[in-house]
Design a protein around this motif. Sequence first.
Motif, PDB file in Angstrom:
ATOM      1  N   SER A 107       0.859  -1.184   0.000  1.00  0.00           N
ATOM      2  CA  SER A 107       0.000   0.000   0.000  1.00  0.00           C
ATOM      3  C   SER A 107       0.895   1.233   0.000  1.00  0.00           C
ATOM      4  O   SER A 107       2.118   1.116   0.179  1.00  0.00           O
ATOM      5  CB  SER A 107      -0.899   0.025   1.246  1.00  0.00           C
ATOM      6  OG  SER A 107      -0.120   0.267   2.402  1.00  0.00           O
ATOM      7  N   GLY A 108       0.296   2.403  -0.172  1.00  0.00           N
ATOM      8  CA  GLY A 108       1.055   3.644  -0.098  1.00  0.00           C
ATOM      9  C   GLY A 108       1.633   3.834   1.298  1.00  0.00           C
ATOM     10  O   GLY A 108       2.754   4.305   1.470  1.00  0.00           O
ATOM     11  N   TYR A 109       0.843   3.458   2.285  1.00  0.00           N
ATOM     12  CA  TYR A 109       1.300   3.555   3.671  1.00  0.00           C
ATOM     13  C   TYR A 109       2.562   2.704   3.867  1.00  0.00           C
ATOM     14  O   TYR A 109       3.572   3.169   4.408  1.00  0.00           O
ATOM     15  CB  TYR A 109       0.172   3.067   4.592  1.00  0.00           C
ATOM     16  CG  TYR A 109       0.422   3.273   6.066  1.00  0.00           C
ATOM     17  CD1 TYR A 109      -0.258   4.266   6.759  1.00  0.00           C
ATOM     18  CD2 TYR A 109       1.321   2.486   6.761  1.00  0.00           C
ATOM     19  CE1 TYR A 109      -0.039   4.453   8.118  1.00  0.00           C
ATOM     20  CE2 TYR A 109       1.551   2.669   8.108  1.00  0.00           C
ATOM     21  CZ  TYR A 109       0.870   3.648   8.790  1.00  0.00           C
ATOM     22  OH  TYR A 109       1.090   3.833  10.122  1.00  0.00           O
ATOM     23  N   ASN A 112       5.684   4.276   2.122  1.00  0.00           N
ATOM     24  CA  ASN A 112       6.304   5.358   2.888  1.00  0.00           C
ATOM     25  C   ASN A 112       7.072   4.805   4.089  1.00  0.00           C
ATOM     26  O   ASN A 112       8.214   5.195   4.346  1.00  0.00           O
ATOM     27  CB  ASN A 112       5.239   6.349   3.373  1.00  0.00           C
ATOM     28  CG  ASN A 112       4.980   7.443   2.357  1.00  0.00           C
ATOM     29  OD1 ASN A 112       5.838   8.294   2.128  1.00  0.00           O
ATOM     30  ND2 ASN A 112       3.829   7.410   1.722  1.00  0.00           N
ATOM     31  N   HIS A 133       1.483  13.740   5.436  1.00  0.00           N
ATOM     32  CA  HIS A 133       0.559  12.648   5.766  1.00  0.00           C
ATOM     33  C   HIS A 133       1.087  11.806   6.945  1.00  0.00           C
ATOM     34  O   HIS A 133       2.294  11.647   7.112  1.00  0.00           O
ATOM     35  CB  HIS A 133       0.415  11.767   4.528  1.00  0.00           C
ATOM     36  CG  HIS A 133      -0.688  10.761   4.603  1.00  0.00           C
ATOM     37  ND1 HIS A 133      -0.479   9.478   5.029  1.00  0.00           N
ATOM     38  CD2 HIS A 133      -2.005  10.857   4.297  1.00  0.00           C
ATOM     39  CE1 HIS A 133      -1.624   8.812   4.975  1.00  0.00           C
ATOM     40  NE2 HIS A 133      -2.565   9.624   4.531  1.00  0.00           N
ATOM     41  N   CYS A 135       1.463   8.754   7.410  1.00  0.00           N
ATOM     42  CA  CYS A 135       2.380   7.630   7.162  1.00  0.00           C
ATOM     43  C   CYS A 135       3.804   8.111   6.894  1.00  0.00           C
ATOM     44  O   CYS A 135       4.761   7.340   7.072  1.00  0.00           O
ATOM     45  CB  CYS A 135       1.857   6.723   6.056  1.00  0.00           C
ATOM     46  SG  CYS A 135       1.828   7.435   4.436  1.00  0.00           S
ATOM     47  N   GLU A 177       4.708  16.380  -0.070  1.00  0.00           N
ATOM     48  CA  GLU A 177       3.691  15.758  -0.925  1.00  0.00           C
ATOM     49  C   GLU A 177       3.527  16.604  -2.180  1.00  0.00           C
ATOM     50  O   GLU A 177       3.631  17.827  -2.116  1.00  0.00           O
ATOM     51  CB  GLU A 177       2.347  15.684  -0.180  1.00  0.00           C
ATOM     52  CG  GLU A 177       2.412  14.775   1.031  1.00  0.00           C
ATOM     53  CD  GLU A 177       1.097  14.713   1.814  1.00  0.00           C
ATOM     54  OE1 GLU A 177       0.026  14.962   1.229  1.00  0.00           O
ATOM     55  OE2 GLU A 177       1.159  14.415   3.016  1.00  0.00           O
ATOM     56  N   SER A 181      -2.996  16.069   0.897  1.00  0.00           N
ATOM     57  CA  SER A 181      -4.195  15.241   0.909  1.00  0.00           C
ATOM     58  C   SER A 181      -5.410  15.928   1.508  1.00  0.00           C
ATOM     59  O   SER A 181      -6.537  15.620   1.123  1.00  0.00           O
ATOM     60  CB  SER A 181      -3.912  13.942   1.662  1.00  0.00           C
ATOM     61  OG  SER A 181      -3.492  14.204   2.976  1.00  0.00           O
ATOM     62  N   ASP A 206       5.812  12.383  -1.885  1.00  0.00           N
ATOM     63  CA  ASP A 206       4.662  11.491  -1.830  1.00  0.00           C
ATOM     64  C   ASP A 206       3.627  12.019  -2.820  1.00  0.00           C
ATOM     65  O   ASP A 206       3.036  13.074  -2.624  1.00  0.00           O
ATOM     66  CB  ASP A 206       4.102  11.450  -0.397  1.00  0.00           C
ATOM     67  CG  ASP A 206       2.949  10.476  -0.263  1.00  0.00           C
ATOM     68  OD1 ASP A 206       2.334  10.111  -1.293  1.00  0.00           O
ATOM     69  OD2 ASP A 206       2.636  10.078   0.876  1.00  0.00           O
ATOM     70  N   ALA A 208       0.763  10.604  -3.748  1.00  0.00           N
ATOM     71  CA  ALA A 208      -0.483   9.832  -3.628  1.00  0.00           C
ATOM     72  C   ALA A 208      -1.660  10.489  -4.353  1.00  0.00           C
ATOM     73  O   ALA A 208      -2.463   9.822  -4.991  1.00  0.00           O
ATOM     74  CB  ALA A 208      -0.825   9.610  -2.156  1.00  0.00           C
ATOM     75  N   HIS A 209      -1.743  11.835  -4.253  1.00  0.00           N
ATOM     76  CA  HIS A 209      -2.887  12.524  -4.869  1.00  0.00           C
ATOM     77  C   HIS A 209      -2.487  13.277  -6.127  1.00  0.00           C
ATOM     78  O   HIS A 209      -3.309  13.976  -6.715  1.00  0.00           O
ATOM     79  CB  HIS A 209      -3.512  13.508  -3.876  1.00  0.00           C
ATOM     80  CG  HIS A 209      -4.050  12.835  -2.664  1.00  0.00           C
ATOM     81  ND1 HIS A 209      -5.312  12.298  -2.598  1.00  0.00           N
ATOM     82  CD2 HIS A 209      -3.475  12.560  -1.468  1.00  0.00           C
ATOM     83  CE1 HIS A 209      -5.502  11.745  -1.423  1.00  0.00           C
ATOM     84  NE2 HIS A 209      -4.401  11.899  -0.710  1.00  0.00           N
ATOM     85  N   THR A 226       0.614   5.748  -4.665  1.00  0.00           N
ATOM     86  CA  THR A 226      -0.356   4.716  -4.339  1.00  0.00           C
ATOM     87  C   THR A 226      -1.081   4.269  -5.604  1.00  0.00           C
ATOM     88  O   THR A 226      -1.211   5.051  -6.554  1.00  0.00           O
ATOM     89  CB  THR A 226      -1.364   5.227  -3.290  1.00  0.00           C
ATOM     90  OG1 THR A 226      -2.320   4.210  -3.034  1.00  0.00           O
ATOM     91  CG2 THR A 226      -2.094   6.473  -3.751  1.00  0.00           C
ATOM     92  N   SER A 228      -4.065   3.151  -5.053  1.00  0.00           N
ATOM     93  CA  SER A 228      -5.381   3.063  -4.423  1.00  0.00           C
ATOM     94  C   SER A 228      -6.259   4.289  -4.637  1.00  0.00           C
ATOM     95  O   SER A 228      -7.412   4.298  -4.242  1.00  0.00           O
ATOM     96  CB  SER A 228      -5.214   2.859  -2.919  1.00  0.00           C
ATOM     97  OG  SER A 228      -4.065   2.099  -2.615  1.00  0.00           O
ATOM     98  N   LYS A 229      -5.710   5.340  -5.219  1.00  0.00           N
ATOM     99  CA  LYS A 229      -6.507   6.565  -5.374  1.00  0.00           C
ATOM    100  C   LYS A 229      -6.815   6.795  -6.847  1.00  0.00           C
ATOM    101  O   LYS A 229      -7.744   6.208  -7.374  1.00  0.00           O
ATOM    102  CB  LYS A 229      -5.796   7.716  -4.690  1.00  0.00           C
ATOM    103  CG  LYS A 229      -5.906   7.522  -3.173  1.00  0.00           C
ATOM    104  CD  LYS A 229      -5.027   8.362  -2.327  1.00  0.00           C
ATOM    105  CE  LYS A 229      -5.257   7.983  -0.866  1.00  0.00           C
ATOM    106  NZ  LYS A 229      -4.201   8.422   0.005  1.00  0.00           N
ATOM    107  N   GLY A 235      -2.691  -0.737  -3.538  1.00  0.00           N
ATOM    108  CA  GLY A 235      -1.248  -0.972  -3.519  1.00  0.00           C
ATOM    109  C   GLY A 235      -0.498   0.342  -3.472  1.00  0.00           C
ATOM    110  O   GLY A 235      -1.105   1.416  -3.488  1.00  0.00           O
TER     111      GLY A 235
HETATM  112  C1  LIG Z   1      -3.632   7.880   1.112  1.00  0.00           C
HETATM  113  C2  LIG Z   1      -2.262   8.362   1.277  1.00  0.00           C
HETATM  114  C3  LIG Z   1      -1.217   7.468   1.507  1.00  0.00           C
HETATM  115  C4  LIG Z   1      -1.462   6.003   1.745  1.00  0.00           C
HETATM  116  O1  LIG Z   1      -1.771   5.308   0.567  1.00  0.00           O
HETATM  117  P1  LIG Z   1      -2.587   3.941   0.683  1.00  0.00           P
HETATM  118  O2  LIG Z   1      -2.309   3.253  -0.589  1.00  0.00           O
HETATM  119  O3  LIG Z   1      -4.023   4.316   0.857  1.00  0.00           O
HETATM  120  O4  LIG Z   1      -2.053   3.211   1.879  1.00  0.00           O
HETATM  121  C5  LIG Z   1       0.052   7.952   1.572  1.00  0.00           C
HETATM  122  N1  LIG Z   1       0.321   9.268   1.437  1.00  0.00           N
HETATM  123  C6  LIG Z   1      -0.664  10.165   1.229  1.00  0.00           C
HETATM  124  C7  LIG Z   1      -0.296  11.595   1.060  1.00  0.00           C
HETATM  125  C8  LIG Z   1      -1.979   9.738   1.146  1.00  0.00           C
HETATM  126  O5  LIG Z   1      -2.938  10.628   0.971  1.00  0.00           O
END
Ligand SMILES: *Cc1c(COP(=O)(O)O)cnc(C)c1O
Length: 378
Positions: A107-109, A112, A133, A135, A177, A181, A206, A208-209, A226, A228-229, A235
Amino acid sequence: MPSLASIAEQELSQLEQQHRRRYIVSVEQYGVYCHKDGKKLLSFASNDYFGLAQHKEVKQAAIDATSRYGAGAGASRLLSGNYPLYETLEAELAEYKRTEAACVFGSGYLANLGVISHLAGPRDLVICDKLSHACIYDGIRTTKALWKRFRHNDTKHLDYILRKMRDHYRRCFIITESVFSMDGDCAPLQEMTQLAKDHDAWVIVDDAHGLSIVPHHPGVDLTIGTLSKGLGSYGGYVAGPQSVIDWIKSKARSLIYSTALPPAAIGASLKSLTLLRQEPQRVDRVMRSARLFCSQMGLPHPTSPIVPYRVGSEPDALGLSQQLEEEGVYAPCIRPPTVPPGTSRLRLSFSYNHTLTHVNQLIRTLHNAYDSHLIHAA
Ligand SMILES: *Cc1c(COP(=O)(O)O)cnc(C)c1O
């Protein structure tokens, strides 16, 4: 001695009093609508920005991967869990991010956590944006490095910390980031990568977004992201130079000691990435919705599909969110400690599947709720 259950009850009632108790509710998502508490709501709560989680071809790719490779991977990637789709996805992520290599995590978590805890050691300095974030903080806390925070997006403050402290440490990592987020704003990567160069530091972003929203910046050393978004699957990954990725694959504990992702997640991610590259209009359309909302509400020009609507106190923000829900709109309330005290807000995220009619419905509902509750937005 009190029982664990009675301690939990006490703690929960305290959280309730502080308006900080959290509930996980069952939500069924279909398109831009969701069923929550038996009610159909227009949702602005999903990070599936490009409408790929519900896309027919993406779902089919998940089914195909399951049929071919099974429901679960059965072991860590370093043992027998590394079915062939991994290699393809890592090559495509590396190409998309214009880097040499990539490594997919659970996962993204976990990405990190694994990357930061592996890279930063006892004689190192880690400097991160204050609004990073959870994580990222968790990753930093697992290291023995010294860490400092700079004020949100404040490169002068970052420069000050670097000047004062950099020379006393072995390696220095700057972490931020691409798109924040909970605020939806973007990091000043140009200035930050320049500062990193000047002070012999590395930049980890990071993303993620930011996937497809913020272009890859060549001065960034490592990108964490990630699946996942924006990609609507599940993942995480890190992308960067081949040797760094190889090193991470040999050492990152959250990769090594965790089972590989189910094939469905990798199959879906691959299809999503292909669709996103073929259909850039997905990005244009989601940004058009965010811009329409902000201009109609008198908010600053948005730089991402995430738009914070700041309210202030926890009860006010919760009240506004609940009132919108009664009117058929799901706009989740974000409270401390996720955001700083006094900045409780609705976090609106726009999606490719929102039409202009949906955006107008949100604006109308917000105006009505606002008038009847006399809540003052900060
Ligand atoms: C959601 C998020 C993550 C974690 O990603 P997951 O795949 O949901 O575990 C990490 N960093 C940021 C900035 C996020 O918003």
